[in-house]
Enzyme design. Sequence first.
Site, short mmCIF file in Angstrom:
data_model
loop_
_atom_site.label_atom_id
_atom_site.label_comp_id
_atom_site.label_asym_id
_atom_site.label_seq_id
_atom_site.Cartn_x
_atom_site.Cartn_y
_atom_site.Cartn_z
CG ASP A 57 40.12 5.36 38.29
OD1 ASP A 57 40.28 5.69 39.48
OD2 ASP A 57 40.83 4.49 37.74
CB THR B 263 44.17 0.57 42.64
OG1 THR B 263 43.31 1.41 43.40
CG2 THR B 263 43.45 0.07 41.42
#
Length: 365
Positions: free
Chosen positions: A231, A200
């Site tokens: 998330d 990420t």
Amino acid sequence: MVWPKLCYPINAMSTAGRRSADRPLTIVVHGGAWAIPDADVPDTTAGLKAATSAGYAILAAGGSALDAVEAAVRVLERLPVFDAGVGSVLNACEEVECDALIVDGNTLASGGVIGLNNVLHPVSVARRLMETTPHALIAGTGAREFASTVAATAGECCEEADLVTPAARAEWLQKRTFVGTVEAVFAGNEGDAGASGHDTVGAVALDCTGRLAAATSTGGITMKMRGRVGDSPLIGCGAFADSAVGAASATGHGESIMKCMLSARAAGAMAPSSPASVAYAGGTAAQGCAAGAVDHMLQRVGGFGGAIVVLPSGDAGAAHTTPRMAWGYATGTFAEGGPVVLSPSDEAVGVTLRGDGLSPLKWRW
Ligand code: ASP
């Protein structure tokens, strides 16, 4: 070090919207927190340098924090060494499902997109959602249709296959379960030769008007269930920004990050829960914020991850409980009379090791 939060003497909102000669400029960028293999360090570091430079150039020319974080994340979304855009990992059905989020610290507006596989830059779709619709989060068929419309005007539509790299395919073949992937890449050994993956990306920035912004983009975690949402696209979890408080972008085990609302916690929007000053004495205030949040997540739910933080003062930091984290920053001061692109007065990028005190002097290049 003392906790800088909650009673932090902020007047960012009162100055938002106008330039000031003595305003600090800061961008912090990350490329994931996990057991980054040695072989990935050179490409990871080069990508972070490019992203940090792209974001800082915008800030130094008087541009907005939103433009800076979007530009930085767009650089990383095009690089296969990162798990975002091109290079995204594959779910259990061997598909790409990209999530992204952008947050405006002045208005607290956000745009989140879930499950995209048809555009090169999910972060730009998220920004368009925030700025041109009354909504904050979209998923499913509607999200892909909206993404196609947004990306078409910029020539940034793609086929799912364009996002899949040989490394992502190899990792999918190697990893048998979602849980196994989480254990190997987030809690594994430093530079584990058997670990593969990519991670990420995110950015936080402070511009010359005092505005904070944050953005995060991801392909998620290898072997995730089809339709699983982590998330990253969720406000307060994958990213958070409030110009009066702080901005953060998170990475790591999404199910743990959600439980702890890691970005809101790291940015200082929630009460601190662990004495970061003990673990990171000598670090910056922003490092203390990040450390308090990731330590809390580890102690409270056993989750591994990392966070980058920028405070309204321009103070930048990061912390991680994973074996390694890739991150970098550039700071400087905005000079009236622009647009002139100024070099940052302080900058570094690299891969930090767990427990090295996060000193840039100890970074691996
Ligand atoms: N947080 C991301 C997720 O759970 C993964 C990562 O940061 O590497 O989807």
